[in-house]
Motif scaffolding. Structure first.
Motif, PDB file in Angstrom:
ATOM      1  N   ASN A  44      43.370   7.228  40.657  1.00 19.64           N
ATOM      2  CA  ASN A  44      41.912   7.069  40.676  1.00 19.64           C
ATOM      3  C   ASN A  44      41.396   5.632  40.562  1.00 19.64           C
ATOM      4  O   ASN A  44      40.211   5.411  40.755  1.00 19.64           O
ATOM      5  N   CYS A  45      42.251   4.693  40.209  1.00 18.23           N
ATOM      6  CA  CYS A  45      41.739   3.360  39.883  1.00 18.23           C
ATOM      7  C   CYS A  45      42.439   2.217  40.639  1.00 18.23           C
ATOM      8  O   CYS A  45      41.809   1.222  40.982  1.00 18.23           O
ATOM      9  N   CYS A  48      41.436  -0.016  43.800  1.00 13.04           N
ATOM     10  CA  CYS A  48      40.572  -1.193  43.621  1.00 13.04           C
ATOM     11  C   CYS A  48      41.136  -2.128  42.553  1.00 13.04           C
ATOM     12  O   CYS A  48      41.096  -3.344  42.718  1.00 13.04           O
ATOM     13  N   HIS A  49      41.629  -1.552  41.462  1.00 10.61           N
ATOM     14  CA  HIS A  49      42.085  -2.381  40.343  1.00 10.61           C
ATOM     15  C   HIS A  49      43.550  -2.785  40.519  1.00 10.61           C
ATOM     16  O   HIS A  49      44.453  -2.260  39.878  1.00 10.61           O
ATOM     17  N   PRO A  62      37.311  -6.663  38.988  1.00  6.80           N
ATOM     18  CA  PRO A  62      37.625  -7.944  38.350  1.00  6.80           C
ATOM     19  C   PRO A  62      38.968  -7.969  37.615  1.00  6.80           C
ATOM     20  O   PRO A  62      39.393  -9.026  37.189  1.00  6.80           O
ATOM     21  N   PHE A  65      44.923  -3.011  37.017  1.00  7.81           N
ATOM     22  CA  PHE A  65      45.403  -1.969  36.087  1.00  7.81           C
ATOM     23  C   PHE A  65      46.756  -1.435  36.542  1.00  7.81           C
ATOM     24  O   PHE A  65      46.950  -0.237  36.672  1.00  7.81           O
ATOM     25  N   MET A  87      32.717   4.565  36.021  1.00  8.89           N
ATOM     26  CA  MET A  87      33.957   4.381  36.786  1.00  8.89           C
ATOM     27  C   MET A  87      34.697   5.703  36.826  1.00  8.89           C
ATOM     28  O   MET A  87      34.717   6.412  35.810  1.00  8.89           O
ATOM     29  N   ARG A 104      34.930  10.184  44.414  1.00  7.99           N
ATOM     30  CA  ARG A 104      35.741   9.538  43.368  1.00  7.99           C
ATOM     31  C   ARG A 104      35.276  10.062  42.018  1.00  7.99           C
ATOM     32  O   ARG A 104      34.290   9.574  41.479  1.00  7.99           O
TER      33      ARG A 104
HETATM   34  C1  HEC Z   1      36.139   1.797  44.569  1.00  6.97           C
HETATM   35  C2  HEC Z   1      36.695   0.765  43.718  1.00  6.97           C
HETATM   36  C3  HEC Z   1      36.919   1.067  42.263  1.00  6.97           C
HETATM   37  C4  HEC Z   1      37.557   2.152  41.707  1.00  6.97           C
HETATM   38  C5  HEC Z   1      38.200   3.337  42.428  1.00  6.97           C
HETATM   39  C6  HEC Z   1      37.549   1.934  40.282  1.00  6.97           C
HETATM   40  N1  HEC Z   1      36.908   0.773  39.981  1.00  6.97           N
HETATM   41 FE1  HEC Z   1      36.567   0.016  38.118  1.00  6.97          FE
HETATM   42  N2  HEC Z   1      35.528  -1.545  38.931  1.00  6.97           N
HETATM   43  C7  HEC Z   1      35.343  -1.767  40.276  1.00  6.97           C
HETATM   44  C8  HEC Z   1      34.494  -2.931  40.460  1.00  6.97           C
HETATM   45  C9  HEC Z   1      34.086  -3.523  41.798  1.00  6.97           C
HETATM   46  C10 HEC Z   1      34.181  -3.387  39.180  1.00  6.97           C
HETATM   47  C11 HEC Z   1      33.283  -4.587  38.827  1.00  6.97           C
HETATM   48  C12 HEC Z   1      31.854  -4.325  39.092  1.00  6.97           C
HETATM   49  C13 HEC Z   1      31.279  -3.241  38.278  1.00  6.97           C
HETATM   50  O1  HEC Z   1      31.469  -3.245  37.038  1.00  6.97           O
HETATM   51  O2  HEC Z   1      30.594  -2.362  38.828  1.00  6.97           O
HETATM   52  C14 HEC Z   1      34.829  -2.494  38.242  1.00  6.97           C
HETATM   53  C15 HEC Z   1      34.752  -2.626  36.850  1.00  6.97           C
HETATM   54  C16 HEC Z   1      35.482  -1.844  35.942  1.00  6.97           C
HETATM   55  C17 HEC Z   1      35.506  -2.054  34.520  1.00  6.97           C
HETATM   56  C18 HEC Z   1      34.767  -3.138  33.766  1.00  6.97           C
HETATM   57  C19 HEC Z   1      33.400  -2.613  33.478  1.00  6.97           C
HETATM   58  C20 HEC Z   1      32.704  -3.364  32.394  1.00  6.97           C
HETATM   59  O3  HEC Z   1      31.680  -2.847  31.972  1.00  6.97           O
HETATM   60  O4  HEC Z   1      33.182  -4.421  32.003  1.00  6.97           O
HETATM   61  C21 HEC Z   1      36.322  -1.112  33.992  1.00  6.97           C
HETATM   62  C22 HEC Z   1      36.696  -0.936  32.530  1.00  6.97           C
HETATM   63  C23 HEC Z   1      36.794  -0.278  35.082  1.00  6.97           C
HETATM   64  N3  HEC Z   1      36.254  -0.756  36.256  1.00  6.97           N
HETATM   65  C24 HEC Z   1      37.609   0.803  34.949  1.00  6.97           C
HETATM   66  C25 HEC Z   1      37.977   1.645  35.998  1.00  6.97           C
HETATM   67  C26 HEC Z   1      38.789   2.827  35.831  1.00  6.97           C
HETATM   68  C27 HEC Z   1      39.396   3.294  34.519  1.00  6.97           C
HETATM   69  C28 HEC Z   1      38.916   3.388  37.063  1.00  6.97           C
HETATM   70  C29 HEC Z   1      39.629   4.672  37.433  1.00  6.97           C
HETATM   71  C30 HEC Z   1      39.391   5.809  36.608  1.00  6.97           C
HETATM   72  C31 HEC Z   1      38.183   2.562  38.009  1.00  6.97           C
HETATM   73  N4  HEC Z   1      37.642   1.508  37.311  1.00  6.97           N
HETATM   74  C32 HEC Z   1      38.091   2.813  39.357  1.00  6.97           C
HETATM   75  C33 HEC Z   1      35.855  -1.022  41.312  1.00  6.97           C
HETATM   76  C34 HEC Z   1      36.527   0.196  41.165  1.00  6.97           C
END
Ligand code: HEC
Length: 420
Positions: A44-45, A48-49, A62, A65, A87, A104
């Protein structure tokens, strides 16, 4: 632990285990990164991460993972953002769960597992429990392109520019497009951080000036995924055509803020002509005025389809003040269906909601599109606009738009000949 137990309770309900078994299983081992959490992050993450994760017009995760070392410092933040549903990014209402193929969302089990793991101080667990790492391909997210369309030369966005629209045209040579081609996948790569959006059009050579006769190929806005049409559906890129990139650049003005931009579009073609030519066009009202400080101003529009169409995807588009979007179908038999509702519309995540099963829209259906704007002081501080102004439709990011984009094609197969 409450949440941790509920995972097993749900699993037990589904499989008919007894209450004793639940308690024992929950007690039998801690929730660990390697065994329980990494598989969730992989699925799931990590798309992008990861170090070169998806770049959706500047929306780049940013942090990576991929390993325990990378994830551990973020454990608390992860628990918070998944609990808030921030997220993974997905903004359609829960009522539409399961309808879109690019959805998602985490399951209740996955949410509970993450919460339980963080509560237990985020243990690493046994390395032998870890799933094999996912092999992500580098480069284009969609895979190897058949054609990459580039600007003739990089475009310089001047220091004094805040907002500009710039058309950049590229002639398709015989080598690039030897015959009419049907686009299956399309991916854009912004060439600088000042790209606000890209829309690509195709015109017959010499006909670029005729805006009515150009066809919309696709586009990129913050948070948009690459396009991927199902078998039998595609966009037409004719031989002897010119591709025009309509570039919207947006930045602060000032010395040293100028940027060279060389954005590109990559295409993958169907290997044979398709029967359904996809059109993307918006419902737009355009003639509205949002009053100063109004926190929930509603604008709407509608379109009636005169023929049966196959609806592939919906993409709400507004600028900074957009807060809510909805598409509703009023069918000729009198029934009504909400096709998409986006309660927490976010300008940074301009998702193209793609139906898992193509939506059949009978002739005579009226589709209504509704969009709300939040021009309040709080939202202005959050999203960087001046709420003391009334706002109309306009190109700059500080004006508004109300485009309810739809991608569809006639249900009736067109035969394979490309129409002129
Ligand atoms: C489609 C792309 C994408 C997916 C899939 C994704 N992320 Fe992210 N995530 C981002 C982006 C781009 C940012 C930075 C911008 C934002 O915070 O919206 C981010 C920011 C974050 C942050 C920092 C937020 C903060 O408040 O500092 C966390 C923690 C995070 N993601 C966790 C996750 C987790 C856990 C998953 C899976 C369960 C996930 N993300 C899935 C694109 C994604």
């Amino acid at each position: 632990m409450i949440k941790g137990i509920s995972v097993f309770a749900m699993a037990a309900l589904a499989s008919g285990f007894t209450g004793m078994a639940i308690a024992e299983e929950a007690a039998s081992g801690p929730v660990t990164f390697n065994k329980d959490v990494l598989p969730i992050l992989q699925k799931n993450c990590q798309d992008c991460h990861r170090p070169s994760g998806k770049n959706m017009s500047g929306m780049v995760a940013p942090m990576s993972f991929m390993s325990y070392e990378e994830v551990r410092p973020w454990a608390k933040a992860i628990a918070r953002v998944v609990d808030d549903k921030a997220m993974p990014p997905w903004h359609a209402s829960e009522a539409q769960h399961g309808k879109f193929r690019n959805e998602r969302v985490l399951s209740a089990d996955e949410l509970a597992t993450i919460a339980a793991w963080v509560k237990q101080n985020a243990p690493r667990g046994n390395p032998q429990d870890a799933p094999a790492p996912i092999k992500f391909q580098e480069g284009w997210y969609m895979g190897e392109p058949d054609l990459v369309v580039k600007f003739p030369e990089p475009f310089f966005v001047n220091d004094d520019v805040v907002d500009i629209y710039q058309d950049i045209s590229v002639e398709m040579t015989k080598e690039m497009v030897p015959e009419d081609k049907w686009i299956k996948k399309m991916e854009f790569a912004p060439g600088s951080e000042v790209v606000h959006h890209i829309i690509a059009y195709a015109s017959k050579k010499g006909d670029q000036g005729n805006l009515m006769r150009r066809t919309h190929l696709g586009g990129l806005a913050p948070g948009t995924d690459p396009a991927d049409y199902p078998e039998g559906y595609g966009k037409l890129l004719p031989a002897d055509s010119v591709v025009t990139f309509q570039m919207h650049y947006h930045k602060e003005a000032g010395p040293g803020t100028g940027r060279l931009d060389d954005s590109v579009m990559a295409l993958q073609f169907h290997d044979k002509p398709v029967e359904h030519q996809v059109t993307t066009s918006p419902i737009a009202h355009g003639n509205f005025e949002i009053p100063p400080f109004h926190s929930d101003w509603k604008v709407g529009g509608a379109r009636t389809f005169e023929e049966d169409v196959d609806l592939l995807a919906l993409m709400p588009h507004t600028h900074l003040r957009g807060s809510y979007a909805k598409y509703t179908a009023f069918y000729p038999d009198g029934s009504t269906e909400v096709l998409l509702e986006v309660p927490g519309y976010d300008f940074n995540w301009q998702t193209n909601y793609s139906f898992k099963d193509i939506k059949k829209i009978p002739a005579g259906t009226r589709i209504e599109w509704e969009v709300h704007y939040n021009n309040s002081k709080e939202n202005g501080e959050k999203n960087g606009f001046n709420p003391a102004e009334s706002v109309r439709f306009g190109q700059p990011t500080t004006d508004e738009m109300d485009l309810g984009w739809m991608s569809y094609s006639p249900t009736k197969a067109a035969g394979t000949a490309a129409s002129d």
